[in-house]
Design a protein around this motif. Structure first.
Motif, mmCIF file in Angstrom:
data_model
loop_
_atom_site.group_PDB
_atom_site.id
_atom_site.type_symbol
_atom_site.label_atom_id
_atom_site.label_comp_id
_atom_site.label_asym_id
_atom_site.label_seq_id
_atom_site.Cartn_x
_atom_site.Cartn_y
_atom_site.Cartn_z
ATOM 1 N N LEU A 285 28.681 5.130 -8.933
ATOM 2 C CA LEU A 285 29.758 4.729 -8.022
ATOM 3 C C LEU A 285 31.080 5.409 -8.345
ATOM 4 O O LEU A 285 31.939 5.568 -7.463
ATOM 5 C CB LEU A 285 29.926 3.204 -8.065
ATOM 6 N N GLU A 286 31.247 5.825 -9.592
ATOM 7 C CA GLU A 286 32.477 6.517 -9.973
ATOM 8 C C GLU A 286 32.627 7.865 -9.270
ATOM 9 O O GLU A 286 33.714 8.442 -9.253
ATOM 10 C CB GLU A 286 32.523 6.707 -11.488
ATOM 11 N N ARG A 287 31.552 8.363 -8.686
ATOM 12 C CA ARG A 287 31.637 9.600 -7.913
ATOM 13 C C ARG A 287 32.241 9.353 -6.533
ATOM 14 O O ARG A 287 32.580 10.296 -5.826
ATOM 15 C CB ARG A 287 30.239 10.203 -7.767
ATOM 16 N N VAL A 288 32.388 8.066 -6.167
ATOM 17 C CA VAL A 288 32.919 7.705 -4.848
ATOM 18 C C VAL A 288 34.224 6.924 -4.954
ATOM 19 O O VAL A 288 35.163 7.166 -4.195
ATOM 20 C CB VAL A 288 31.882 6.857 -4.061
ATOM 21 N N PHE A 289 34.302 5.996 -5.902
ATOM 22 C CA PHE A 289 35.433 5.080 -5.981
ATOM 23 C C PHE A 289 36.193 5.245 -7.297
ATOM 24 O O PHE A 289 35.596 5.621 -8.316
ATOM 25 C CB PHE A 289 34.942 3.625 -5.878
ATOM 26 N N PRO A 290 37.488 4.943 -7.288
ATOM 27 C CA PRO A 290 38.236 4.924 -8.553
ATOM 28 C C PRO A 290 37.640 3.879 -9.503
ATOM 29 O O PRO A 290 37.165 2.829 -9.057
ATOM 30 C CB PRO A 290 39.653 4.519 -8.106
ATOM 31 N N VAL A 291 37.701 4.166 -10.783
ATOM 32 C CA VAL A 291 37.130 3.260 -11.782
ATOM 33 C C VAL A 291 37.742 1.865 -11.690
ATOM 34 O O VAL A 291 37.054 0.853 -11.868
ATOM 35 C CB VAL A 291 37.332 3.839 -13.205
ATOM 36 N N LYS A 292 39.014 1.780 -11.350
ATOM 37 C CA LYS A 292 39.700 0.481 -11.284
ATOM 38 C C LYS A 292 39.128 -0.423 -10.193
ATOM 39 O O LYS A 292 39.340 -1.643 -10.220
ATOM 40 C CB LYS A 292 41.194 0.685 -11.060
ATOM 41 N N ASN A 293 38.401 0.157 -9.238
ATOM 42 C CA ASN A 293 37.835 -0.625 -8.142
ATOM 43 C C ASN A 293 36.394 -1.060 -8.402
ATOM 44 O O ASN A 293 35.768 -1.721 -7.565
ATOM 45 C CB ASN A 293 37.885 0.164 -6.839
ATOM 46 N N ILE A 294 35.847 -0.667 -9.552
ATOM 47 C CA ILE A 294 34.456 -0.956 -9.887
ATOM 48 C C ILE A 294 34.419 -2.019 -10.987
ATOM 49 O O ILE A 294 35.098 -1.891 -12.008
ATOM 50 C CB ILE A 294 33.721 0.317 -10.352
ATOM 51 N N PHE A 295 33.622 -3.050 -10.791
ATOM 52 C CA PHE A 295 33.571 -4.164 -11.740
ATOM 53 C C PHE A 295 32.118 -4.422 -12.156
ATOM 54 O O PHE A 295 31.201 -4.349 -11.340
ATOM 55 C CB PHE A 295 34.156 -5.432 -11.117
ATOM 56 N N ARG A 296 31.949 -4.755 -13.434
ATOM 57 C CA ARG A 296 30.627 -5.120 -13.965
ATOM 58 C C ARG A 296 30.677 -6.507 -14.578
ATOM 59 O O ARG A 296 31.724 -6.966 -15.012
ATOM 60 C CB ARG A 296 30.179 -4.127 -15.041
ATOM 61 N N ASN A 297 29.514 -7.145 -14.613
ATOM 62 C CA ASN A 297 29.389 -8.464 -15.254
ATOM 63 C C ASN A 297 30.426 -9.454 -14.717
ATOM 64 O O ASN A 297 31.204 -10.055 -15.463
ATOM 65 C CB ASN A 297 29.523 -8.335 -16.770
ATOM 66 N N VAL A 298 30.413 -9.596 -13.402
ATOM 67 C CA VAL A 298 31.306 -10.545 -12.733
ATOM 68 C C VAL A 298 30.525 -11.838 -12.489
ATOM 69 O O VAL A 298 29.350 -11.807 -12.117
ATOM 70 C CB VAL A 298 31.808 -9.958 -11.395
ATOM 71 N N PHE A 299 31.197 -12.969 -12.660
ATOM 72 C CA PHE A 299 30.544 -14.257 -12.454
ATOM 73 C C PHE A 299 31.188 -14.955 -11.263
ATOM 74 O O PHE A 299 32.421 -15.066 -11.191
ATOM 75 C CB PHE A 299 30.654 -15.131 -13.704
ATOM 76 N N ALA A 300 30.346 -15.368 -10.330
ATOM 77 C CA ALA A 300 30.828 -16.111 -9.168
ATOM 78 C C ALA A 300 30.745 -17.594 -9.488
ATOM 79 O O ALA A 300 29.662 -18.108 -9.798
ATOM 80 C CB ALA A 300 29.977 -15.775 -7.943
ATOM 81 N N THR A 301 31.871 -18.289 -9.416
ATOM 82 C CA THR A 301 31.919 -19.706 -9.773
ATOM 83 C C THR A 301 32.571 -20.518 -8.657
ATOM 84 O O THR A 301 33.412 -20.015 -7.904
ATOM 85 C CB THR A 301 32.714 -19.914 -11.071
#
Length: 530
Positions: A285-301
């Motif tokens: 995804l870094e080939r398309v979007f800035p790194v600041k817009n990419i998130f890992r290990n997010v928890f929906a609560t």
């Protein structure tokens, strides 16, 4: 079923011939060898695919020691090809016919139909893509592999590249009788094995020896085929690589099973597999979007005490949230035999569970009751900014019938979720590297799942590149033929060939005149390719 059994019985008879291996190599040459500029127009329905050829090699492996009288190679190759076409028809004819009492979904979700989609759905990836993701897939396991197998993943990539490049060189430069075993043969004294001794360690793990007796229980197209695990053949002083694609796939998949056999490392391997899968998607995804817009290990609560689910990877861009759930589940052997319950279970674990999780998040975001936080509970994405939510399931392993199964198992629902392999995802990213194009593709793929259908993600991609998913006037449905994706067989595969084989001369730059020729002929270099 009787006709199917008779065809396989006849194929077993053919495969016991003393020279049936020569018949197989001729079939490989006739069905798989093409110039790059032919790949975009080749009618693949007229040719056997890698699964069919692997099945035939499996029968040879089972019957090779019977050593029946030799056969006419050309004539037998024609007969075997026809029998394989007849087998396909026999499998297809065993699918229930449409009637008032059976729905389309019931028609397609049965053992024969699902087995047909698995066996005849094509390869699902290009061979060099397996090399692209090899180190990324086992990034945290490299020390285990080096310690226990005496070679590195980089050695594996160099090994496959050298073998494939030399075979391509021989196909384009050297003159052999068409279908000759020499095309795929490498003498054990070849220079590349002298220069790179690690190659011999690799070969040991994928080698079928002349004395091996394997596949004794191999009867049907869904049975375990040892040739798919060990696709290198020992023949006297030569190693033979008849299907390089199968070798690439085996190199990609085997390390995981090696590690599972180590009970002290099994849990670590499973943890590493999940982490690497998420990293691979985020990196792409870094080939398309800035790194600041990419998130890992997010928890929906919903609140501090109620966690809906975890999100593997997501992108927030222009108030649009795209969720990526990454799975490493692949089809089990029982699925390949056409067991409906097992296929449904595999699909559920690979795809359906992902979208059950995502649906919960989407509904909570729409109702403004969801927070997106890190593992400590700190908010990392402002959910109030999100106006639209889209989702994709990414499967780490090769799963060629993924789109077909998605359409079948979600047939009665309004939307068929987007699910694709990491290999297709890589190509989508390659051709839609502008964030606006990528988002537009995902939006339109999500909203046209019932009006535009295809059996391959690359067919969707080519249609988007050509028409932006426009549905012709007065049309309710657009069905994309599998050949629609052939554009990438030439265009993208040319890119891969250049990427891996352009530095081929570095493998042989120090070869001496008296060294065994790199081409594998067994002759000295000065008397062969010098």
């Amino acid at each position: 079923m009787e006709k199917r059994s008779q065809i396989i019985f006849t194929l077993n008879q053919h495969s016991s011939a003393s020279n049936f291996f020569d018949v197989l190599v001729r079939l490989v040459s006739l069905n798989l060898n093409s110039f790059l500029d032919e790949l975009a127009t080749k009618s693949f329905r007229d040719y056997l695919n890698e699964n069919e050829l692997s099945f035939l090699f499996g029968l040879w492996l089972k019957n090779k020691n019977l050593k029946s009288p030799e056969v006419d190679i050309t004539k037998t190759a024609e007969e075997v090809h026809k029998l394989m076409n007849d087998l396909h028809q026999a499998i297809y004819q065993s699918v229930p016919k449409i009637s008032e009492k059976i729905s389309f979904q019931e028609l397609m979700i049965n053992s024969a139909s699902l087995q047909e989609t698995i066996f005849y759905s094509g390869s699902g990836a290009y061979d060099y893509q397996f090399m692209d993701f090899l180190v990324k897939k086992y990034n945290y396991d490299q020390s285990w592999i080096t310690k226990n197998k005496k070679f590195t993943l980089a050695d594996c990539i160099s090994f496959f590249t050298a073998i494939k490049a030399i075979i391509n060189y021989k196909l384009n430069v050297k003159k052999y009788i068409r279908g000759s075993v020499e095309f795929y043969s490498f003498h054990k004294d070849s220079y590349i094995f002298l220069k790179y001794p690690a190659f011999l360690n690799i070969i040991e793990h994928f080698l079928i020896r002349e004395t091996d007796e394997l596949n004794s229980n191999f009867e049907e197209i869904g049975d375990l085929n040892f040739f798919k695990l060990k696709p290198i053949i020992e023949n006297g002083d030569f190693y033979i690589f008849p299907l390089p694609y199968v070798l690439a796939e085996s190199i990609y998949e085997s390390p995981f099973y090696w590690m599972l056999e180590d009970t002290s490392y099994k849990d670590t391997a499973l943890t590493n597999r999940g982490n690497c899968a998420e990293e691979i998607v985020a990196t792409e995804l870094e080939r398309v979007f800035p790194v600041k817009n990419i998130f890992r290990n997010v928890f929906a609560t919903l609140n501090k005490a109620t966690r809906l689910t975890d999100i593997d990877v997501c992108v927030l861009f222009d108030n649009i949230l795209i969720i990526f759930q990454v799975k490493s589940k692949k089809l089990t052997q029982l699925s390949k035999k056409g067991n409906v319950a097992q296929i449904q279970k595999d699909f559920k674990q690979a795809v359906e569970d992902s979208f059950t999780q995502i649906d919960k998040v989407s509904e909570a975001l729409k109702s403004k009751t969801c927070k997106l936080v890190d593992k400590l509970g700190t908010s990392i994405i402002d959910a109030d900014l999100i106006k639209e939510v889209y989702s994709i399931c990414i499967v780490l392993d090769n799963y060629p019938p993924l789109l077909t199964h998605s359409r079948l198992f979600y047939y009665e629902k309004e939307v068929v979720p987007i699910a694709m392999s990491i290999f297709d995802f890589q190509i989508v990213i390659k051709y839609l590297s502008n964030h606006n194009s990528f988002i537009d593709y995902i939006k339109k793929r999500s909203t046209t799942t019932k009006t535009i259908i295809a059996d391959a993600e690359l067919s969707f991609l080519k249609y988007y590149l050509s028409s932006k998913f426009k549905v012709p006037e007065n049309s309710d449905l657009v069905a994309l033929d599998g050949n629609f994706a052939q554009f990438f067989d030439q265009d993208y595969y040319s890119f891969l060939i250049k990427k891996y084989e352009s530095n081929f001369q570095s493998f042989i730059k120090d070869i001496g005149r008296n060294d065994g020729c790199f081409c594998g002929s067994g002759k000295k270099f000065k008397k062969c390719c010098a």
